[in-house]
Write a protein that holds these residues in place. Structure first.
Motif, PDB file in Angstrom:
ATOM      1  N   ASP A 217     -11.585  -8.997   8.633  1.00 50.26           N
ATOM      2  CA  ASP A 217     -10.893  -8.658   7.386  1.00 50.26           C
ATOM      3  C   ASP A 217     -10.822  -7.147   7.194  1.00 50.26           C
ATOM      4  O   ASP A 217      -9.804  -6.607   6.745  1.00 50.26           O
ATOM      5  N   ALA A 218     -11.917  -6.445   7.534  1.00 48.33           N
ATOM      6  CA  ALA A 218     -11.935  -4.989   7.375  1.00 48.33           C
ATOM      7  C   ALA A 218     -10.939  -4.319   8.318  1.00 48.33           C
ATOM      8  O   ALA A 218     -10.211  -3.401   7.915  1.00 48.33           O
TER       9      ALA A 218
ATOM     10  N   ARG B 170      -3.453  -2.286   7.579  1.00 43.17           N
ATOM     11  CA  ARG B 170      -2.501  -2.183   6.455  1.00 43.17           C
ATOM     12  C   ARG B 170      -2.330  -0.737   6.036  1.00 43.17           C
ATOM     13  O   ARG B 170      -1.202  -0.280   5.786  1.00 43.17           O
ATOM     14  N   TRP B 171      -3.432  -0.003   5.949  1.00 45.83           N
ATOM     15  CA  TRP B 171      -3.327   1.378   5.484  1.00 45.83           C
ATOM     16  C   TRP B 171      -2.791   2.297   6.578  1.00 45.83           C
ATOM     17  O   TRP B 171      -2.163   3.310   6.274  1.00 45.83           O
TER      18      TRP B 171
ATOM     19  N   THR C 285      -3.979   7.641   2.303  1.00 48.35           N
ATOM     20  CA  THR C 285      -3.922   6.476   3.187  1.00 48.35           C
ATOM     21  C   THR C 285      -4.787   6.668   4.423  1.00 48.35           C
ATOM     22  O   THR C 285      -5.370   5.712   4.938  1.00 48.35           O
TER      23      THR C 285
ATOM     24  N   PRO D 192       0.808  -1.225   0.000  1.00 48.40           N
ATOM     25  CA  PRO D 192       0.000   0.000   0.000  1.00 48.40           C
ATOM     26  C   PRO D 192       0.838   1.270   0.000  1.00 48.40           C
ATOM     27  O   PRO D 192       0.470   2.246  -0.645  1.00 48.40           O
TER      28      PRO D 192
ATOM     29  N   TYR E 123     -12.059   1.645   5.857  1.00 43.79           N
ATOM     30  CA  TYR E 123     -12.005   0.263   6.346  1.00 43.79           C
ATOM     31  C   TYR E 123     -12.536   0.173   7.781  1.00 43.79           C
ATOM     32  O   TYR E 123     -13.221  -0.800   8.152  1.00 43.79           O
TER      33      TYR E 123
ATOM     34  N   ILE F 272     -15.143  -2.029   0.067  1.00 42.16           N
ATOM     35  CA  ILE F 272     -13.737  -2.420   0.207  1.00 42.16           C
ATOM     36  C   ILE F 272     -12.940  -1.937  -0.999  1.00 42.16           C
ATOM     37  O   ILE F 272     -11.823  -1.410  -0.863  1.00 42.16           O
ATOM     38  N   GLU F 273     -13.508  -2.094  -2.201  1.00 41.19           N
ATOM     39  CA  GLU F 273     -12.829  -1.614  -3.412  1.00 41.19           C
ATOM     40  C   GLU F 273     -12.636  -0.103  -3.362  1.00 41.19           C
ATOM     41  O   GLU F 273     -11.580   0.411  -3.760  1.00 41.19           O
TER      42      GLU F 273
ATOM     43  N   ASP G 268      -9.731   0.687  -0.900  1.00 42.40           N
ATOM     44  CA  ASP G 268      -8.410   0.447  -1.473  1.00 42.40           C
ATOM     45  C   ASP G 268      -8.068   1.479  -2.546  1.00 42.40           C
ATOM     46  O   ASP G 268      -6.926   1.952  -2.628  1.00 42.40           O
TER      47      ASP G 268
ATOM     48  N   GLU H  50      -8.296  -5.645   9.483  1.00 41.64           N
ATOM     49  CA  GLU H  50      -6.957  -5.958   8.968  1.00 41.64           C
ATOM     50  C   GLU H  50      -6.590  -5.010   7.833  1.00 41.64           C
ATOM     51  O   GLU H  50      -5.458  -4.532   7.736  1.00 41.64           O
ATOM     52  N   GLY H  51      -7.582  -4.713   6.964  1.00 37.56           N
ATOM     53  CA  GLY H  51      -7.338  -3.737   5.901  1.00 37.56           C
ATOM     54  C   GLY H  51      -7.039  -2.365   6.456  1.00 37.56           C
ATOM     55  O   GLY H  51      -6.165  -1.650   5.953  1.00 37.56           O
TER      56      GLY H  51
END
Length: 400
Positions: free
Chosen positions: A379-380, A386-387, A352, A299, A359, A340-341, A344, A382-383
């Motif tokens: 999962d969200a 990441r950012w 960011t 990312p 998320y 989610i798309e 990202d 976790e996303g």
């Protein structure tokens, strides 16, 4: 929906306008969605509450003066030609009540998008640039709005472009010589707080207040519950916290907002076109669109390659989320996937902070809908993580 004029179905000369739906009311009038039977198009009718402007028992001479002034101000405002300003088509009168005939904007006010969270930077820059373009077109015609605020900025459902509404009304209200002054304290320039007429740079100050709220999540001073006197004093005497103190706000955007919020009009940008160019520079700073990211890119690498080229893609992604939500409901898996798309894509555009926030919202919503600890929420989150890491990496790269 019931509202004023509910006993009437048509207004205007020869009943030209068919009232369809009462949209809302404000301090100086109310708005209807209507059908123009002559030109066969949908319009918005803005009725002015004369009792607020001239008293409940005005004499006929006073009413005549107000009507003439209303017609003159409407004619001036109708000259503004911009894709980002709701057009004024005509003015008319229903009994003793004058009304404007305007472009009907199918959308929601910017205030619906604001709250305690900031907007993604790409969306902030896109909408701010469009507002500034609308102001530039009006100022070229010597038309000053005097009441720029989120509820006077509508976001169209069709394309997510903005439309500024209510041009011309503020000067008309000021000129009625009542004790009422147009403007909203949360977004009012220091000179307007002092009951001075203000000029084009007063609109720029109000735009700065709106942009401040978009990037931070709150206005520069107070909130909707604050006393008008306290807000006026803050606008005149205090400096807000710099928006750049919020993580992820680029320095040029921080500088631009603070310049717009200068106490003295002469210290603000010279005109709205200067603001348009400055916002375009911020978009370019976020990076130009490049090739699709390789599998090896994280990312933080993707965040360097985005920017103005992402504006249309972000807009399309936002519209996709809206359409899917309308069709299936907010908790449908297609809507979650589309969100989610969008998150990202927001991160890849260089924002960011906005990606992490989107998320986080997805995770919280999935927690509410499916219970804590469900896989979608995990999962969200976790996303989001990441950012958040990408944001820290990007900031360290900029400062090294």
């Amino acid at each position: 929906m019931r509202g004023p004029h509910q006993e009437r179905t048509r207004v205007g000369r020869d009943g030209r306008f068919e009232l369809v739906e009462h949209v809302g009311s404000g301090g100086f009038g109310h708005v209807w969605r209507a059908r123009d039977s002559v030109l066969a198009r949908e319009v918005a009718l803005k009725f002015l509450a004369l009792d607020r402007l001239v008293g409940r028992r005005p004499n006929p001479e006073r009413l005549a003066v107000v009507r003439d002034r209303f017609a003159r101000e409407s004619l001036i405002a109708a000259k503004v030609d911009s894709a980002f300003v709701a057009r004024i088509y005509d003015c008319d009168i229903d009994g003793d009540e004058p009304f404007l005939v305007m472009e009907y904007v199918d959308g929601r006010p910017l205030s619906d998008y604001l709250g305690s969270r900031p907007l993604p930077l790409a969306r902030t820059c896109r909408w701010s640039g469009q507002i500034a373009q609308g102001l530039a077109a009006a100022h070229d015609r010597s038309v000053v709005h005097r009441d720029i605020k989120p509820v006077n900025i509508l976001v169209r459902e069709a394309d997510s472009d903005v439309r500024i509404v209510d041009f011309g009304l503020s000067r008309f209200i000021d000129a009625t010589e009542t004790h009422s002054q147009a403007g909203t304290p949360l977004y009012m320039s220091p000179e307007r707080c002092r009951a001075e007429p203000g000029d084009e740079r007063s609109d720029l100050y109000s735009l700065g207040c709106v942009m401040y709220e978009m990037v931070t999540g709150w206005p520069p001073f107070g909130d909707e519950h604050a006393e008008a006197f306290a807000l006026a004093r803050a606008h005149e005497e205090q400096l807000p916290m710099r928006p750049g103190q919020a993580a992820g706000v680029p320095a040029p955007l921080d500088d631009l907002i603070m310049a717009l919020l200068a106490k003295e009009p002469r210290q603000r940008p010279d005109n709205a076109r200067v603001v348009v160019r400055a916002i375009a520079e911020v978009e370019r700073l976020l990076g130009d669109i490049g090739p699709e990211p390789s599998p090896e890119e994280g990312p933080a690498d993707q965040a360097h390659r985005a920017g103005t080229g992402f504006a249309d893609r972000l807009s399309a992604a936002e519209l996709n989320v809206r359409h899917l939500t309308t069709q299936h409901g907010r908790d449908h898996h297609l809507v979650i996937t589309a969100r989610i798309e969008l998150a990202d894509l927001t991160g890849q555009s260089g924002d960011t902070r906005g990606a992490a926030d989107l998320y986080d919202r997805i995770g919280r919503d999935c927690d509410d809908w499916y219970g804590p600890g469900n896989s979608l929420a995990l999962d969200a989150f976790e996303g989001m993580a990441r950012w958040v890491v990408a944001r820290g990496t990007t900031r360290s790269q900029h400062t090294s």
